[in-house]
Write an enzyme that holds these catalytic residues in place. Sequence first.
Site, PDB file in Angstrom:
ATOM      1  N   SER A 240     -18.264  14.189 -12.296  1.00 22.29           N
ATOM      2  CA  SER A 240     -19.724  14.238 -12.320  1.00 22.29           C
ATOM      3  C   SER A 240     -20.264  12.820 -12.401  1.00 22.29           C
ATOM      4  O   SER A 240     -19.507  11.861 -12.524  1.00 22.29           O
ATOM      5  CB  SER A 240     -20.206  15.046 -13.524  1.00 22.29           C
ATOM      6  OG  SER A 240     -19.980  14.300 -14.698  1.00 22.29           O
ATOM      7  N   LYS A 241     -21.578  12.706 -12.354  1.00 18.39           N
ATOM      8  CA  LYS A 241     -22.272  11.412 -12.433  1.00 18.39           C
ATOM      9  C   LYS A 241     -21.765  10.556 -13.589  1.00 18.39           C
ATOM     10  O   LYS A 241     -21.687   9.341 -13.495  1.00 18.39           O
ATOM     11  CB  LYS A 241     -23.775  11.655 -12.638  1.00 18.39           C
ATOM     12  CG  LYS A 241     -24.490  11.955 -11.357  1.00 18.39           C
ATOM     13  CD  LYS A 241     -25.006  10.655 -10.750  1.00 18.39           C
ATOM     14  CE  LYS A 241     -25.422  10.872  -9.310  1.00 18.39           C
ATOM     15  NZ  LYS A 241     -25.350   9.660  -8.532  1.00 18.39           N
ATOM     16  N   ARG A 242     -21.452  11.241 -14.673  1.00 19.24           N
ATOM     17  CA  ARG A 242     -20.978  10.576 -15.875  1.00 19.24           C
ATOM     18  C   ARG A 242     -19.778   9.669 -15.580  1.00 19.24           C
ATOM     19  O   ARG A 242     -19.528   8.686 -16.265  1.00 19.24           O
ATOM     20  CB  ARG A 242     -20.584  11.681 -16.852  1.00 19.24           C
ATOM     21  CG  ARG A 242     -20.286  11.328 -18.252  1.00 19.24           C
ATOM     22  CD  ARG A 242     -20.290  12.608 -19.080  1.00 19.24           C
ATOM     23  NE  ARG A 242     -19.417  13.640 -18.534  1.00 19.24           N
ATOM     24  CZ  ARG A 242     -18.097  13.659 -18.692  1.00 19.24           C
ATOM     25  NH1 ARG A 242     -17.503  12.707 -19.351  1.00 19.24           N
ATOM     26  NH2 ARG A 242     -17.381  14.637 -18.190  1.00 19.24           N
ATOM     27  N   GLY A 244     -19.348   7.748 -13.086  1.00 21.35           N
ATOM     28  CA  GLY A 244     -19.649   6.623 -12.198  1.00 21.35           C
ATOM     29  C   GLY A 244     -20.023   7.152 -10.834  1.00 21.35           C
ATOM     30  O   GLY A 244     -20.548   8.253 -10.705  1.00 21.35           O
ATOM     31  N   GLU A 250     -22.824   5.846  -2.470  1.00 22.92           N
ATOM     32  CA  GLU A 250     -22.888   5.009  -3.669  1.00 22.92           C
ATOM     33  C   GLU A 250     -21.711   4.027  -3.688  1.00 22.92           C
ATOM     34  O   GLU A 250     -21.837   2.895  -4.142  1.00 22.92           O
ATOM     35  CB  GLU A 250     -22.769   5.900  -4.891  1.00 22.92           C
ATOM     36  CG  GLU A 250     -23.925   5.832  -5.852  1.00 22.92           C
ATOM     37  CD  GLU A 250     -23.777   6.927  -6.880  1.00 22.92           C
ATOM     38  OE1 GLU A 250     -23.196   6.663  -7.931  1.00 22.92           O
ATOM     39  OE2 GLU A 250     -24.208   8.069  -6.593  1.00 22.92           O
TER      40      GLU A 250
END
Length: 465
Positions: A240-242, A244, A250
């Site tokens: 997940s985004k957590r 990185g 991105e």
Amino acid sequence: MTIRTRFAPSPTGLLHIGGARTALFNFLFARHHCGQFLLRIEDTDRERSTQHAVDVILEGLAWLDLTPDEPPLFQSSRAVRHAEVAYQMLASGHAYRCYSTPDELRQMREQAIADGRPPRYDGRWRDRDPADAPAGVAPAIRLRAPRDGETVVDDLVQGAVRVANAEMDDMIILRSDGTPTYLHAVVVDDHDMEISHVIRGDDHLTNTFRQVQIYQAMGWAPPRFGHVPLIHGADGAKLSKRHGAVSVLEFEAQGFLPEALCNYLLRLGWGHGDAEIISRDEAIRLFDIDAVGRAASRMDYAKLTHLNGVWLRQADDTRLTADVLRRLRDRTDLVLDDVAAARILALMPGLKERAKTLVELAESAAFLARVPPLPMDQKASALLTDEAKATLREIAAALAATDFSAGALDAALRAYAEHAGKKLGQVAQPLRAALTGSTVSPGIDATLAALGRDEALARISAASR
Ligand code: GLU
């Protein structure tokens, strides 16, 4: 048989690295077997699908150089065909009309949960006389799924996986509003696109049993399936985004090269001995689905960064220079003219040795596009003592008459150091500070040569005042 694979993302979010790896495996498998790699945009969920997400998928795949061999197929454009197949199944008796209302279905679910049974459709319209159909209720069409025996998938990664047919209810293939359900649409599309191998994340494994039942009902040969374990974060939790960067673009923004990300994703879940650095051509030659492991893999950003450094050092200088110029484009403290571009290109062999990402590379090249007097970082300004400034003035005098090629500059600096009774470091360090505003850069002779005589002398003069 012609091998045809597809990547079938739903355009409801970003193209994440799990999807990118699925696309890569499908691409490599098709190329390895001299087949075709296709793209299908699964946009049947009109509420959640967006044009932006479609653009991001196409852009991400183009960046990774995973361009499909045919124009992308949009699942939403095929609703008529999906309905047609549902009606064929109805005509052949492999499907039936179900008139249960949403309320009834909810009660059925609640009752099943209260009885401790899995919430499944109880098949109440399966054998009922269509004459019982209530007036004014639009029916859904359900698959008449086999109730006995089992459905077996001989998965290319997971091996033989089976489920008792009694575990599966009669799923809806066409909703009462005439729209196809997702599982049905996927089967019809894979069949019509003549997909021979479906390689996808193992979160779709349970869908496969139901999809196989649709193939069987239509008398179609199912493709071979290969369900690839998902990518997890370094801590083992779902990515997940957590953790990185997770969106492919991105990674681009953070300065990763597409070949490095592909190399990394390839090695994540697939291996060929100890080989770490694998080019696209080698990957096509070596990749096959049977060497994909069954365990979930963990994303390791440090390893990816290391690989990126390796690919960066191998990358073409002109390409890297163009990338650096693009990344620095909006910096108002720099002058990015042709002169700066030529300096960056000239020093690129030295710059790329020291950078792990394109962001670092751009940052390390920025000094070449500055106009003196340069801003000095703390360490650089600490170096520029009065004594160092005096040294710089002497160096300037020595360099004024030197040929500005790296070899001649090196010789001139050594000669000056010897003559002045200084170590080469005592000469190079203040010089580096004056030329770059920092204490790290490629070799001082190469840096001088890239700047050229006039600019180098202007910088030395500005720093030694
Ligand atoms: N659209 C599905 C997804 O994005 C993939 C379905 C498939 O590969 O069959 O997860």
